[in-house]
Design a protein around this motif. Structure first.
Motif, mmCIF file in Angstrom:
data_model
loop_
_atom_site.group_PDB
_atom_site.id
_atom_site.type_symbol
_atom_site.label_atom_id
_atom_site.label_comp_id
_atom_site.label_asym_id
_atom_site.label_seq_id
_atom_site.Cartn_x
_atom_site.Cartn_y
_atom_site.Cartn_z
ATOM 1 N N LEU A 282 0.825 -1.209 0.000
ATOM 2 C CA LEU A 282 0.000 0.000 0.000
ATOM 3 C C LEU A 282 0.860 1.260 0.000
ATOM 4 C CD1 LEU A 282 -2.756 -1.165 2.509
ATOM 5 C CD2 LEU A 282 -3.048 -0.745 0.060
ATOM 6 N N ARG A 283 1.981 1.255 0.722
ATOM 7 C CA ARG A 283 2.868 2.427 0.733
ATOM 8 C C ARG A 283 3.480 2.693 -0.635
ATOM 9 N NH1 ARG A 283 6.193 -0.163 5.330
ATOM 10 N NH2 ARG A 283 4.926 0.134 7.195
ATOM 11 N N SER A 284 3.710 1.627 -1.397
ATOM 12 C CA SER A 284 4.356 1.784 -2.706
ATOM 13 C C SER A 284 3.350 1.884 -3.845
ATOM 14 C CB SER A 284 5.303 0.603 -2.962
ATOM 15 O OG SER A 284 4.596 -0.633 -2.920
ATOM 16 N N ASP A 285 2.063 1.876 -3.518
ATOM 17 C CA ASP A 285 1.029 1.985 -4.551
ATOM 18 C C ASP A 285 1.152 3.341 -5.246
ATOM 19 O OD1 ASP A 285 -1.752 2.835 -5.566
ATOM 20 O OD2 ASP A 285 -2.031 0.692 -5.169
ATOM 21 N N PRO A 286 1.220 3.370 -6.590
ATOM 22 C CA PRO A 286 1.435 4.651 -7.282
ATOM 23 C C PRO A 286 0.294 5.642 -7.088
ATOM 24 C CG PRO A 286 0.955 2.869 -8.848
ATOM 25 C CD PRO A 286 1.174 2.223 -7.530
ATOM 26 N N GLN A 287 -0.905 5.163 -6.782
ATOM 27 C CA GLN A 287 -2.054 6.052 -6.642
ATOM 28 C C GLN A 287 -2.228 6.556 -5.207
ATOM 29 O OE1 GLN A 287 -3.690 7.024 -9.372
ATOM 30 N NE2 GLN A 287 -2.303 5.709 -10.547
ATOM 31 N N ILE A 288 -2.076 5.681 -4.226
ATOM 32 C CA ILE A 288 -2.401 6.052 -2.844
ATOM 33 C C ILE A 288 -1.202 5.958 -1.904
ATOM 34 C CG2 ILE A 288 -4.799 5.334 -3.126
ATOM 35 C CD1 ILE A 288 -4.093 2.802 -1.539
ATOM 36 N N GLY A 289 -0.018 5.647 -2.440
ATOM 37 C CA GLY A 289 1.150 5.438 -1.596
ATOM 38 C C GLY A 289 1.486 6.623 -0.720
ATOM 39 N N ASN A 290 1.426 7.854 -1.266
ATOM 40 C CA ASN A 290 1.755 9.036 -0.468
ATOM 41 C C ASN A 290 0.807 9.212 0.707
ATOM 42 O OD1 ASN A 290 3.919 9.692 -2.074
ATOM 43 N ND2 ASN A 290 2.782 11.119 -3.374
ATOM 44 N N VAL A 291 -0.464 8.876 0.483
ATOM 45 C CA VAL A 291 -1.466 9.012 1.539
ATOM 46 C C VAL A 291 -1.237 7.991 2.638
ATOM 47 C CG1 VAL A 291 -3.937 8.843 2.055
ATOM 48 C CG2 VAL A 291 -3.177 9.960 -0.043
ATOM 49 N N MET A 292 -0.825 6.781 2.256
ATOM 50 C CA MET A 292 -0.751 5.686 3.214
ATOM 51 C C MET A 292 0.566 5.604 3.968
ATOM 52 S SD MET A 292 -3.725 4.742 2.998
ATOM 53 C CE MET A 292 -3.481 3.594 4.352
ATOM 54 N N GLN A 293 1.583 6.359 3.554
ATOM 55 C CA GLN A 293 2.879 6.276 4.232
ATOM 56 C C GLN A 293 2.759 6.556 5.721
ATOM 57 O OE1 GLN A 293 6.576 7.084 3.054
ATOM 58 N NE2 GLN A 293 6.298 5.826 1.258
ATOM 59 N N SER A 294 2.043 7.652 6.071
ATOM 60 C CA SER A 294 1.944 8.005 7.489
ATOM 61 C C SER A 294 0.871 7.199 8.203
ATOM 62 C CB SER A 294 1.658 9.509 7.642
ATOM 63 O OG SER A 294 0.437 9.853 7.011
ATOM 64 N N ARG A 295 -0.142 6.735 7.462
ATOM 65 C CA ARG A 295 -1.217 5.972 8.118
ATOM 66 C C ARG A 295 -0.801 4.543 8.422
ATOM 67 N NH1 ARG A 295 -2.860 10.737 5.334
ATOM 68 N NH2 ARG A 295 -4.782 11.493 6.331
ATOM 69 N N LEU A 296 0.141 4.006 7.665
ATOM 70 C CA LEU A 296 0.580 2.634 7.879
ATOM 71 C C LEU A 296 2.079 2.593 8.152
ATOM 72 C CD1 LEU A 296 -1.467 0.594 5.233
ATOM 73 C CD2 LEU A 296 -1.862 0.786 7.685
ATOM 74 N N SER A 297 2.525 3.441 9.063
ATOM 75 C CA SER A 297 3.923 3.409 9.476
ATOM 76 C C SER A 297 4.165 2.172 10.338
ATOM 77 C CB SER A 297 4.264 4.663 10.270
ATOM 78 O OG SER A 297 3.605 4.621 11.530
ATOM 79 N N THR A 298 5.415 1.903 10.621
ATOM 80 C CA THR A 298 5.739 0.778 11.507
ATOM 81 C C THR A 298 5.071 0.973 12.862
ATOM 82 O OG1 THR A 298 7.876 0.569 10.390
ATOM 83 C CG2 THR A 298 7.626 -0.561 12.501
ATOM 84 N N ARG A 299 5.091 2.206 13.374
ATOM 85 C CA ARG A 299 4.434 2.493 14.647
ATOM 86 C C ARG A 299 2.940 2.183 14.561
ATOM 87 N NH1 ARG A 299 5.192 7.788 14.860
ATOM 88 N NH2 ARG A 299 7.066 7.808 16.140
ATOM 89 N N SER A 300 2.300 2.583 13.452
ATOM 90 C CA SER A 300 0.867 2.346 13.288
ATOM 91 C C SER A 300 0.532 0.857 13.227
ATOM 92 C CB SER A 300 0.362 3.027 12.014
ATOM 93 O OG SER A 300 0.499 4.422 12.090
ATOM 94 N N LEU A 301 1.436 0.074 12.641
ATOM 95 C CA LEU A 301 1.182 -1.366 12.561
ATOM 96 C C LEU A 301 1.166 -1.990 13.959
ATOM 97 C CD1 LEU A 301 3.351 -2.423 9.468
ATOM 98 C CD2 LEU A 301 1.003 -1.567 9.552
ATOM 99 N N VAL A 302 2.035 -1.495 14.847
ATOM 100 C CA VAL A 302 2.031 -1.988 16.233
ATOM 101 C C VAL A 302 0.722 -1.592 16.916
ATOM 102 C CG1 VAL A 302 3.214 -1.902 18.453
ATOM 103 C CG2 VAL A 302 4.545 -1.896 16.340
ATOM 104 N N HIS A 303 0.280 -0.337 16.699
ATOM 105 C CA HIS A 303 -1.002 0.088 17.256
ATOM 106 C C HIS A 303 -2.132 -0.806 16.748
ATOM 107 C CE1 HIS A 303 0.606 4.501 17.680
ATOM 108 N NE2 HIS A 303 1.174 3.665 18.517
ATOM 109 N N TRP A 304 -2.127 -1.067 15.458
ATOM 110 C CA TRP A 304 -3.171 -1.878 14.821
ATOM 111 C C TRP A 304 -3.262 -3.250 15.494
ATOM 112 C CZ3 TRP A 304 -2.777 -3.408 8.906
ATOM 113 C CH2 TRP A 304 -3.923 -4.117 8.536
ATOM 114 N N LEU A 305 -2.126 -3.904 15.616
ATOM 115 C CA LEU A 305 -2.118 -5.227 16.240
ATOM 116 C C LEU A 305 -2.553 -5.150 17.703
ATOM 117 C CD1 LEU A 305 1.216 -6.581 14.720
ATOM 118 C CD2 LEU A 305 -1.078 -7.449 14.228
#
Length: 751
Positions: A282-305
């Motif tokens: 999702l971070r490397s997606d050419p359409q939405i990658g810029n939007v998702m970089q901060s929403r799916l950071s490593t820190r966010s993945l820990v929060h998610w889990l």
């Protein structure tokens, strides 16, 4: 990847020295009689170099696992910092949540280097960290001004590493104070108590900056600043780890979360890899990658889990409720579809969630259209209602009044006399109540009623200490499926020790929901409101004249967090993004904030922040991505579905006409959707463009909030709810608007 011995550590196959602090210095004090009172010695009060050991970041503030990529970055930091040929700066630049600050602290921990951490914002000035001019008094009470060194100068004098977070929020010209000091090896200070002086910069001093590129509120650093750090030298670009390394990293960080470590809970390595692979795509997606970089950071993945483990909800459901709230609708649909395909209905270990159940409120399982009292959601383990601790010396209670109560009981009113400096001040009231039989009253709601009686009838309305326990009058009127969905995610973020942002339209119940969560968890609350003029100094510290001398005093926001209260920050994003950066240091692993006078304020383990705001509207500012990323959950609270809103109104006014309330809510719901542009376009076919615009303008008058409807229901009682609503919509409306609204009201049976 790291091997630590007494005098060195090895990382990525390279050996680096660790700083040593002697237990006792080689200096031996000469025992002579004390200096005259008029002398001001620099050496008499000299502290031992070993005292700096207390400022070395702890293992808890550092990474416990280093992947190969992290180890290479760490080795590069160590190489530059310990180089004798390059006494430059180090800049870690990369997306939020990729580990920049924690990697810097990990280096300081391994190298045994003391560290002072500062967080910058757009309104940071030199007086916040470098020097400030203070008003002082001498022994003869004569006032004068002195230049007082700040935490940055103390770091240069004592040889500490200076960790500057969000360095690209600081105007570039202010960074020259560090360049000058490092280039010359000298600090020149004018106007100190010793006159104009020079200080030699300690050879161990170093500067490590972190920056999030091109985020809201940041400034362009410019090529000159880049040269100061040196590309190929201290200018270190970081990114998210490769998926295989990131999976192991989030697995380790999950296990280190306090709530999971206490129960020895782990997360599946397989699930971590699936999550990391999804985030990488999702971070490397050419359409939405810029939007998702901060929403799916490593820190966010820990929060998610973490949220998924505590709530036992499916991963995709948690993603949608807690991480995607601020994502544009088209990108959100793409992310949800890809996540559903990758994860299906996967949940984390249900038995592990069961082990945490005793920590949580028992949230009722409600069908849509059902409303129940708040008390239905009692904690499974009774939460003791914790009173805020009072800082300073012991409190002396002086009894002031006795009052007879209307029910035959009695109230004794004492005044707590709290010590501030050398003086005691009366702050608040201490009320002890007795019923007509002489038994002491323990019910907090009854005591709150007595307090209101004393305030309203006897004028006992005085300044009180920060932090109060809530009563039921402050809460949501009831619980519905709509509010429970938000509460269970918000509570999980609290158990992770993370701040929460509740986003939604005005009057949807955001603040009441935040209070309800604090009430059910027995947390004292301090509630503050933000606006467009809120500055960082309104939240952090301000100079105050005390006894003719200026001193830095923490503001209510920081004091409440230091004392373990829950701070509810309303209209949070009406303040400018640089104000939000205050949360960066408070919710990193160190959980601290450096004050301009050098003191470090540490956040209490039980302190929590619940921010509320709306995502668009007059005066709303964009959220800084780095700050948003530190929230454990960003949850949306929209107006409730029609069935739930009807249930709330019938709960508030149980004798009201059910059919009339339903028609009113359907009208309001239609008008809200019309104003928001969410009405099916087919329903407007046949109306001219001018007529459609007139209908939308008219609908704004009828698009009442849930809070307005609840207030109407409470006042109206059983009979005239619909009539009051009709009057409220039409009263004062221009004739052109009335012509549009009256047929609509008739259509809903409210003519």
């Amino acid at each position: 990847m790291v091997n630590v011995v007494d005098d060195a550590f090895v990382v990525a196959g390279r050996r680096f020295v660790r700083r040593a602090f002697p237990d006792q210095g080689s200096l031996h004090r000469v025992n002579r009689r004390g200096d005259p009172a008029s002398w001001g010695s620099q050496l008499a009060g000299l502290t031992s170099p070993g005292d700096l050991q207390h400022d070395v970041p702890t293992a808890q503030e550092s990474f416990s696992y280093l992947s190969p990529t992290m180890a290479r970055s760490l080795a590069r930091i160590a190489d530059i910092d310990q180089s004798t040929a390059h006494r430059g700066f180090i800049l870690l630049i990369g997306p939020t949540g990729c580990g920049k600050t924690t990697l810097a602290k990990t280096y300081c921990h391994l190298a045994n280097q003391p560290c002072t951490e500062l967080s910058f914002s757009g309104d940071t000035s030199l007086s916040d960290f470098y020097t400030s001019v203070e008003l002082v008094r001498d022994e003869e009470a004569q006032s004068s001004t002195l230049t007082v060194p700040g935490p940055a100068i103390e770091a240069m004098r004592l040889g500490k590493k200076l960790l500057l977070n969000e360095i690209n929020m600081l105007p570039p010209d202010l960074l020259t104070v560090f360049s000058q000091a490092v280039d010359t090896g000298r600090l020149v200070l004018s106007g100190t108590e010793r006159g104009n002086v020079e200080i030699e910069v300690h050879r161990e001093f170093g500067l490590i900056g972190t920056a999030n590129p091109n985020y809201v509120g940041t400034l362009e650093m410019g090529r000159a600043i880049e040269r100061r750090f040196g590309r190929g030298l201290g200018y270190i670009e970081m990114d998210f780890l490769p998926a295989d390394e990131e999976a192991v990293a989030i697995e380790n960080e999950f296990a280190r979360e306090r709530v999971f470590a206490a129960h020895d809970l782990k997360v599946s390595a397989t699930i971590c890899r699936r999550i990391a692979d999804l985030a990488s795509r999702l971070r490397s997606d050419p359409q939405i990658g810029n939007v998702m970089q901060s929403r799916l950071s490593t820190r966010s993945l820990v929060h998610w889990l973490g949220l998924a483990q505590i709530t036992s909800l499916p991963l995709v459901q948690v993603l949608d409720r807690a991480l995607l709230t601020t994502v544009p609708a088209d990108a959100r649909d793409v992310v949800y579809a890809q996540a559903s395909e990758a994860l299906g209905d996967t949940r984390l270990d249900v038995s592990a969630s069961a082990q945490l159940h005793y920590l949580r409120v028992t949230w009722p399982a409600l069908a849509e259209g059902v409303a129940v009292p708040i008390d239905v959601a009692a904690p499974t383990r009774q939460v003791a209602r914790r009173h805020r601790r009072q800082s300073g010396g012991p409190v002396i209670h002086r009894i002031r009044f006795v009052r007879a109560l209307p029910d035959g009981g009695k109230a004794i009113v004492a005044e707590p006399m709290c010590q501030i400096g050398d003086t005691r001040y009366g702050i608040g009231l201490k009320i002890r109540g007795y019923d007509r039989n002489g038994r002491q009253i323990a019910d907090p709601d009854r005591l709150a009623d007595i307090g209101r009686l004393l305030r309203d009838e006897d004028g006992l309305n005085v300044a009180r200490p920060l932090g109060h326990l809530l009563s039921r009058r402050d809460l949501l009127p009831c619980l519905t499926a709509h509010t429970v969905r938000v509460l269970e995610i918000a509570e999980a973020a609290q158990l992770l020790g993370r701040p929460i942002f509740i986003a939604g339209p005005t009057g949807a119940g955001k603040s009441s929901l935040a209070r309800t969560l604090a009430f059910l968890r027995g947390q004292p609350v301090v509630e503050v409101g933000f606006n467009g003029e809120t500055a960082k100094t309104d939240l952090s510290a301000v100079r105050r004249l005390i006894g003719g001398v200026t001193r830095w005093q923490t503001q209510a926001f920081l004091e409440a967090l230091a004392d373990g209260d829950t701070v509810i920050a309303n209209e949070y994003n009406l303040a400018y993004p640089d104000v939000h950066s205050l949360l960066n240091g408070l919710f990193d692993k160190g959980a601290s904030y450096a004050l301009p006078d050098g003191r470090v304020l540490r956040m209490h383990d039980e302190a929590r922040v619940i921010a509320t705001g709306y995502l668009e509207g007059p005066g709303v500012k964009p959220l800084n991505e780095g700050v948003e990323n530190r929230y454990g959950a960003v949850v949306g609270l929209e107006y409730p579905p029609v069935a739930d809103e009807v249930a709330v109104l019938r709960f508030v006014a149980p004798t009201g006409d059910a059919d009339s309330i339903l028609r009113c809510v359907r009208l309001v719901d239609y008008c809200r959707r019309l104003v928001a542009g969410k009405v099916d376009a087919a329903s407007l076919i046949g109306l001219s463009r001018a007529a459609q615009e007139a209908l939308r303008q008219a609908a704004k008058r009828a698009a009442l909030s849930t809070a307005e409807l609840v207030a109407l229901a409470r006042v109206s009682g059983s009979s005239d709810f619909a009539e009051r609503l009709r009057i409220g919509i039409l009263e004062g409306a221009p004739e052109s608007v009335r012509r549009v609204l009256e047929p609509v009201l008739l259509q809903y049976g409210l003519g």
